[in-house]
Every structure is written in C-alpha cells, then in structure tokens.
Design a protein around this motif. Structure first.
Motif, mmCIF file in Angstrom:
data_model
loop_
_atom_site.group_PDB
_atom_site.id
_atom_site.type_symbol
_atom_site.label_atom_id
_atom_site.label_comp_id
_atom_site.label_asym_id
_atom_site.label_seq_id
_atom_site.Cartn_x
_atom_site.Cartn_y
_atom_site.Cartn_z
ATOM 1 N N PRO A 1 0.749 -1.087 -0.041
ATOM 2 C CA PRO A 1 -0.036 0.081 -0.048
ATOM 3 C C PRO A 1 0.763 1.169 0.007
ATOM 4 O O PRO A 1 2.054 1.337 0.150
ATOM 5 N N ALA A 2 -0.150 2.254 -0.355
ATOM 6 C CA ALA A 2 0.865 3.600 -0.106
ATOM 7 C C ALA A 2 1.220 4.096 1.241
ATOM 8 O O ALA A 2 1.856 4.970 1.485
ATOM 9 N N HIS A 3 0.366 3.712 2.192
ATOM 10 C CA HIS A 3 0.631 4.100 3.553
ATOM 11 C C HIS A 3 0.593 2.976 4.678
ATOM 12 O O HIS A 3 -0.254 1.799 4.319
ATOM 13 N N ASP A 4 1.083 3.170 5.781
ATOM 14 C CA ASP A 4 0.604 2.083 7.118
ATOM 15 C C ASP A 4 0.927 3.039 8.299
ATOM 16 O O ASP A 4 2.070 3.746 8.122
ATOM 17 N N TYR A 5 0.300 2.823 9.190
ATOM 18 C CA TYR A 5 0.527 3.369 10.390
ATOM 19 C C TYR A 5 0.814 2.718 11.801
ATOM 20 O O TYR A 5 1.031 3.118 12.706
ATOM 21 N N ARG A 6 1.080 1.416 11.384
ATOM 22 C CA ARG A 6 1.173 0.442 12.475
ATOM 23 C C ARG A 6 2.409 -0.404 12.303
ATOM 24 O O ARG A 6 2.385 -1.461 13.085
ATOM 25 N N GLY A 7 3.119 -0.051 11.404
ATOM 26 C CA GLY A 7 4.451 -0.613 11.145
ATOM 27 C C GLY A 7 4.283 -2.002 10.231
ATOM 28 O O GLY A 7 5.287 -2.650 10.019
ATOM 29 N N PHE A 8 3.193 -2.458 9.677
ATOM 30 C CA PHE A 8 3.202 -3.333 8.615
ATOM 31 C C PHE A 8 3.889 -2.774 7.430
ATOM 32 O O PHE A 8 3.480 -1.577 7.179
ATOM 33 N N THR A 9 4.502 -3.758 6.728
ATOM 34 C CA THR A 9 4.944 -3.366 5.458
ATOM 35 C C THR A 9 4.177 -3.966 4.252
ATOM 36 O O THR A 9 4.620 -3.583 3.085
#
Length: 300
Positions: free
Chosen positions: A231-239
């Motif tokens: 994805p273009a973003h993540d806010y919980r540390g997933f890649t």
C-alpha cells in the motif's frame, strides 16, 4: 481504531461506486478483468539516467530476469515509496511509485548508488496528505517521465488507463483502475507472464491498505490470493500483506456491503492538514512553481 490517512481525501459520506452495487466485499469476481495480450497496449520506451530502505529483495523470474525492489518510508505522512528496476537489463531501468517531495534526494541517492537508470515516476492517485516528488524528480533527472491515470484529471507526461502496460526493461506493470478513494485511483500490478516475478506484486495506493482501505471497488480481490499487497501508507508498522490475507482479516472488507458502508460513513476523520497545499500541487505533477522546494505542512 486504525487511523486511515489514506481515506481523508474522500470527504463524502458514502461511496457512489457502492450505491446500486450488488457485490459485497466477499462476493468476488471469478474471472479477472481482461487486459491486452503481451506486445499490445501501451509500451513505454526507456529514457535517461539519472535513505534508508524499509525492506529489500531481488526476485528472479522463470527466465532469469531479476527485479530489484526497495520499499522506502516517509515518516511525516507515513507514505511508502517503491523503487523497482530490471537489473538483468544492460541499462538497469528503474521506476519510483508514489515518491514524496521531501525524500527525493534520498531516493535519487539510492538510485545512483545502485547504478540504476531512473526512467519513470508514477503516482497511484492525486494524494491529499503529501506533495508528490514527481515534479522535483523531473527537474533533477532530465528525461524522467511522470505517470498518473487519465481519470485523475491531473497533469503528467503520460496519462494511463486500465489495461496499459508500463515497461521498464523486460519487466512491466499492468494498470488496473481501482476507483473509490478517488475517481482516478489505479493499482499497478506486476505482469503475469512467465518471465515476470512471482508471486505477483500489487501497488495499491490508498485503495487497499493492510487491514484497512479507502473506498474501493474491490477489483484488487480478483488477483491471485498469493499476490503481495504493497500500500501507499501504513500507520502500525506493517509493510506487506497478501490478497488472501486481506480477504480473511481486513476488518472492513470482510464485512457485508451494508456494514462496510456504515463503517466508512462513520470514520469521522479530521480535515487533512496538508490537503490545501497537496491537492493543488499534485494536480500539476507536484510543482506549481518549477523552482519550488519541498513544502512544509501549515500549522493547525
């Protein structure tokens, strides 16, 4: 609750793409959309040469082609930028997906260190939470071409539509229209020919996030279940995730249509702090002024 910055651009209360749609998120199309056969559609030619990576891998295809892949991160907007290159090709042509203006120097330094030839800078959509780096890249590396969807109604050197293929060396990305978060959202998917990397990779922008989503038409779920989702973003540390994983565990997309609509209507997201700066700039390839420098978010 998962903070989905990627959804902020959609300030409407419901998705017009879902209205009248009989498909629930888990009712998936059995046959993927058809695309041009190899050798047809748009084939872009190579152009000119021109950090800390989040992850790195080199994938070898059945024919010995090698894809160099880097996932890079911009912390203020929690944006992922992706660097891909065909390192089996003599020129090592490369492209960047969703570059950010503030990290252009990092990205170009990495491209130079790896001996790559940057030819394209792609956006998955018109972003509202950061200014794209495509304009700056074009000023620093003559010959680099910017790419965005025609449906976005924004400016770029190349405007793509569903079914187009973006070649870098002997590798290519297919363009799939995945509107909903914005009308112009596209997902770039690695090709499925025998000489392309397997499993396939899908760069979903803000349409599909890891355990989250923008308003989306669910077409991404027609891809093979082992397709890697970036994805273009993540806010919980997933890649990274997979299509199969998101079908099972995504707390929004594993619900029926009615529940999904209620979830999306009641997110109550704050007004994005960068939207007034980012949207006008991103409509013109990230640079309203050719001499512009990376912009800073206005204080609230």
């Amino acid at each position: 609750m998962l903070r989905i910055n990627a959804l902020r651009f959609c300030l409407i209360k419901s998705s017009p793409l879902l209205n009248g749609c009989n498909l629930s998120p888990q009712t998936l199309a059995k046959t993927p959309p058809s695309f041009p056969k190899p050798g047809t559609g748009i084939k872009f030619q190579t152009h000119v040469f021109s950090g800390a990576p989040k992850s790195y891998s080199t994938s070898t295809t059945g024919s010995g082609r090698k894809l160099l892949f880097r996932q890079l991160f911009e912390k203020e907007s929690s944006t992922y930028t992706y660097l891909l290159a065909d390192v089996s090709h003599s020129q090592k042509p490369a492209l960047l997906i969703d570059p950010v203006d503030k990290t252009v120097e990092r990205d170009l330094s990495l491209v130079k260190e790896l001996g790559l030839k940057l030819i394209y800078a792609l956006n998955t959509h018109v972003h509202a939470d950061h200014v794209t780096g495509t304009g700056l890249l074009k000023t620093k590396v003559p010959g680099v071409k910017s790419i965005i969807s025609k449906a976005s109604n924004s400016k770029a050197d190349i405007l793509v539509e569903a079914g187009d293929k973006i070649y870098f060396g002997d590798l290519f990305l297919e363009v799939r229209a995945t509107p909903g978060h914005t009308l112009g959202c596209v997902t770039y998917v690695m090709g499925d020919d025998s000489y392309q990397p397997q499993p396939r990779m899908a760069f979903t922008g803000d349409a599909l996030l890891i355990r989250g989503c923008g308003r989306t038409d669910f077409q991404i779920f027609t891809l093979p279940e082992d397709t890697l989702v970036y994805p273009a973003h993540d806010y919980r540390g997933f890649t990274v995730s997979t299509v199969g994983e998101e079908k099972l565990y995504n707390p929004r997309l594993s619900k029926d249509k009615e529940t999904f609509e209620k979830i999306m209507e009641n997110l109550n997201l704050p007004y994005p702090k960068m939207i007034d700066v980012a949207l006008p700039a991103n409509m013109v390839c990230g640079l309203q002024d050719p001499s512009a420098k990376p912009v800073q978010a206005a204080s609230n």
